[in-house]
Structures are given as structure tokens and as C-alpha cells.
Design a protein around this motif. Structure first.
Motif, mmCIF file in Angstrom:
data_model
loop_
_atom_site.group_PDB
_atom_site.id
_atom_site.type_symbol
_atom_site.label_atom_id
_atom_site.label_comp_id
_atom_site.label_asym_id
_atom_site.label_seq_id
_atom_site.Cartn_x
_atom_site.Cartn_y
_atom_site.Cartn_z
ATOM 1 N N GLY A 1 0.822 -1.212 0.000
ATOM 2 C CA GLY A 1 0.000 0.000 0.000
ATOM 3 C C GLY A 1 0.848 1.250 0.000
ATOM 4 N N TRP A 2 0.379 2.229 0.749
ATOM 5 C CA TRP A 2 1.011 3.553 0.785
ATOM 6 C C TRP A 2 1.849 3.663 2.050
ATOM 7 N N GLN A 3 3.113 4.097 1.904
ATOM 8 C CA GLN A 3 3.962 4.330 3.068
ATOM 9 C C GLN A 3 4.305 5.808 3.124
ATOM 10 N N LEU A 4 4.075 6.389 4.273
ATOM 11 C CA LEU A 4 4.249 7.832 4.449
ATOM 12 C C LEU A 4 5.166 8.099 5.633
ATOM 13 N N HIS A 5 6.147 8.969 5.419
ATOM 14 C CA HIS A 5 7.041 9.432 6.485
ATOM 15 C C HIS A 5 6.689 10.902 6.709
ATOM 16 N N PHE A 6 6.378 11.276 7.956
ATOM 17 C CA PHE A 6 5.950 12.643 8.251
ATOM 18 C C PHE A 6 6.415 13.062 9.641
ATOM 19 N N ARG A 7 6.269 14.370 9.924
ATOM 20 C CA ARG A 7 6.514 14.841 11.284
ATOM 21 C C ARG A 7 5.274 15.561 11.782
ATOM 22 N N ILE A 8 5.078 15.489 13.101
ATOM 23 C CA ILE A 8 3.848 15.999 13.700
ATOM 24 C C ILE A 8 4.163 16.508 15.109
ATOM 25 N N PRO A 9 3.518 17.599 15.549
ATOM 26 C CA PRO A 9 3.702 18.008 16.939
ATOM 27 C C PRO A 9 3.344 16.836 17.867
ATOM 28 N N ALA A 10 4.217 16.559 18.832
ATOM 29 C CA ALA A 10 4.085 15.366 19.689
ATOM 30 C C ALA A 10 2.710 15.262 20.347
ATOM 31 N N GLN A 11 2.144 16.409 20.697
ATOM 32 C CA GLN A 11 0.857 16.389 21.405
ATOM 33 C C GLN A 11 -0.280 15.805 20.557
ATOM 34 N N TYR A 12 -0.084 15.729 19.231
ATOM 35 C CA TYR A 12 -1.161 15.256 18.351
ATOM 36 C C TYR A 12 -1.004 13.807 17.904
ATOM 37 N N LEU A 13 0.141 13.182 18.172
ATOM 38 C CA LEU A 13 0.378 11.848 17.619
ATOM 39 C C LEU A 13 -0.644 10.817 18.105
ATOM 40 N N SER A 14 -0.955 10.812 19.394
ATOM 41 C CA SER A 14 -1.904 9.808 19.909
ATOM 42 C C SER A 14 -3.304 10.045 19.341
ATOM 43 N N LYS A 15 -3.676 11.312 19.145
ATOM 44 C CA LYS A 15 -4.986 11.613 18.548
ATOM 45 C C LYS A 15 -5.053 11.119 17.107
ATOM 46 N N LEU A 16 -3.941 11.344 16.377
ATOM 47 C CA LEU A 16 -3.888 10.870 14.994
ATOM 48 C C LEU A 16 -3.958 9.347 14.954
ATOM 49 N N ALA A 17 -3.293 8.683 15.890
ATOM 50 C CA ALA A 17 -3.295 7.214 15.928
ATOM 51 C C ALA A 17 -4.713 6.674 16.113
ATOM 52 N N ILE A 18 -5.479 7.309 16.993
ATOM 53 C CA ILE A 18 -6.876 6.886 17.225
ATOM 54 C C ILE A 18 -7.708 7.081 15.961
ATOM 55 N N LYS A 19 -7.566 8.250 15.332
ATOM 56 C CA LYS A 19 -8.319 8.541 14.097
ATOM 57 C C LYS A 19 -7.949 7.557 12.989
ATOM 58 N N MET A 20 -6.644 7.239 12.873
ATOM 59 C CA MET A 20 -6.195 6.324 11.831
ATOM 60 C C MET A 20 -6.724 4.915 12.070
ATOM 61 N N SER A 21 -6.765 4.511 13.319
ATOM 62 C CA SER A 21 -7.289 3.188 13.659
ATOM 63 C C SER A 21 -8.766 3.083 13.276
ATOM 64 N N ASP A 22 -9.525 4.137 13.588
ATOM 65 C CA ASP A 22 -10.952 4.172 13.231
ATOM 66 C C ASP A 22 -11.136 4.177 11.714
ATOM 67 N N LEU A 23 -10.360 5.043 11.049
ATOM 68 C CA LEU A 23 -10.488 5.228 9.608
ATOM 69 C C LEU A 23 -10.162 3.943 8.835
ATOM 70 N N SER A 24 -9.140 3.225 9.304
ATOM 71 C CA SER A 24 -8.672 2.040 8.572
ATOM 72 C C SER A 24 -9.237 0.733 9.146
ATOM 73 N N ARG A 25 -10.096 0.855 10.152
ATOM 74 C CA ARG A 25 -10.634 -0.312 10.874
ATOM 75 C C ARG A 25 -9.490 -1.175 11.416
#
Length: 199
Positions: A163-187
Motif C-alpha cells: 500500500g502507501w507508506q508515508l514518512h511525516f513529522r507531527i507536533p508530539a501532542q497530536y500523535l496519539s490523537k492521529l493514531a486513534i483517528k487512523m485506527s478508526d479510519l482504517s478499521r
């Protein structure tokens, strides 16, 4: 890395027994930038260009020809005393013909740096985490929207049989929120992993 850095470049002048001291503080993002700033400062003719920087657990300082321990370390102490990070201070001295002695030098260099930083406008220091994401091609549009929402910056991407592999940087305070959203989005099929921490 946490706390505060300088919002912008700042200067403070001090005169002690006819010697003039110019303390200049800078926000810095890496050691290369610190050394570039020093090279620029050294283009100005002066007796000494003493300096210190602090970047997370990384720090350096120099007395630039002044007696050992009388300039660089007091400048670094001023940075620590103001509880700042990702900061460089260069104190340039024009010798006025009167020796200040070691105590006088420590007070002049440390005092000029401390007052410079005390007067400076500060800003919160963002801690950035680099992360990698692997997910299905079909999620690229949604992921780009999420990255924008969480102030993330794309560094690199590739496509392969997984699939798609992405390397990115993100403010640390948002990483766990993004992880939750990604888990929901991708089931639960997306794989998100943190790499390291950068200022």
C-alpha cells in the motif's frame, strides 16, 4: 524537549569599564544553524565573540580567548537560568583598555546574556515527532486531510505491494490523537509508528 524558546532575535548592550558587550540571542533548530550564526557574528570586527547554545540535552560554549570559564559557561548558565531551550547567545566584546578580572568578566558576560534573555519575547517550544504510516491506497485523501488538521508535515512517501507508506513529522501532542483517528479510519489495518523526537 519542552518549555520555551525565543520568539525572534534579540539584542542587549552593556558597557563595563569602557568595554562594550553586545549580547544577541537567537532561537535555533539545529547545531548547524548555531554555527552559521556564529560565523556571521564573527564577520563583525571585535575583541571576542563568546557564545553558548542549548538544544535539548545538547549544549556547547566557548570563551573565545577570554580566561577559561569566564564567558561561555556564564552565558550557558544564563540560558539555563531563564529555563530556555533551542537557544543560542553570542556575546561580542569590544575591549576598552581596562582589565575586568575573572569575576568582572563572569558578571559582564553572564549579566549581558541574562538581561538579553530576560527582555526577550518567548514562545512555546514545539516538540516534533517523526512517524511512519503504512495504509491502503484508498485512504490517501482522508490521511492528507488528517495530517493537515494536526499540523503534520509530509517528509516522504512511497507505494509498494503493501500500500502507501508515508514518512511525516507531527507536533508530539497530536500523535496519539492521529493514531486513534487512523485506527478508526482504517478499521485497525493502518500501521503507525513513531521514529524520533526533534525540536
Amino acid at each position: 524537549m519542552s518549555g520555551f524558546t525565543l520568539a525572534s532575535r534579540v539584542e542587549h548592550w552593556l558597557e563595563v569599564k569602557q568595554s562594550r558587550f553586545l549580547a544577541t540571542g537567537f532561537p535555533i533548530s539545529d547545531t548547524l544553524q548555531a554555527m552559521d550564526l556564529l560565523e556571521i557574528a564573527k564577520q563583525q570586527p571585535a575583541t571576542h565573540h563568546c557564545w553558548a547554545y542549548k538544544l535539548g540535552s545538547n549544549y556547547r560554549f566557548s570563551d573565545d580567548g577570554e580566561p577559561s570559564g569566564t564567558a561561555g559557561r556564564p552565558i550557558l548558565s544564563a540560558i539555563d537560568g531563564q529555563q530556555l531551550d533551542a537557544v543560542m547567545v553570542i556575546v561580542t566584546r569590544w575591549y576598552g583598555g581596562i582589565n575586568l578580572g575573572t569575576g568582572g568578566l563572569v558578571r559582564a558576560y553572564g549579566g549581558a546574556a541574562a538581561e538579553c534573555l530576560r527582555l526577550a519575547e518567548r514562545k512555546p517550544l514545539l516538540v516534533w515527532l517523526e512517524a511512519k504510516l503504512q495504509c491502503d491506497f484508498s485512504l490517501t485523501g482522508s490521511v492528507h486531510m488528517l495530517l493537515q488538521q494536526y499540523q503534520a508535515e509530509k517528509l516522504d512517501e512511497s507505494f509498494n505491494e503493501l500500500g502507501w507508506q508515508l514518512h511525516f513529522r507531527i507536533p508530539a501532542q497530536y500523535l496519539s490523537k492521529l493514531a486513534i483517528k487512523m485506527s478508526d479510519l482504517s478499521r485497525g489495518s493502518a500501521v503507525l509508528s513513531a521514529c524520533d523526537e526533534t525540536p
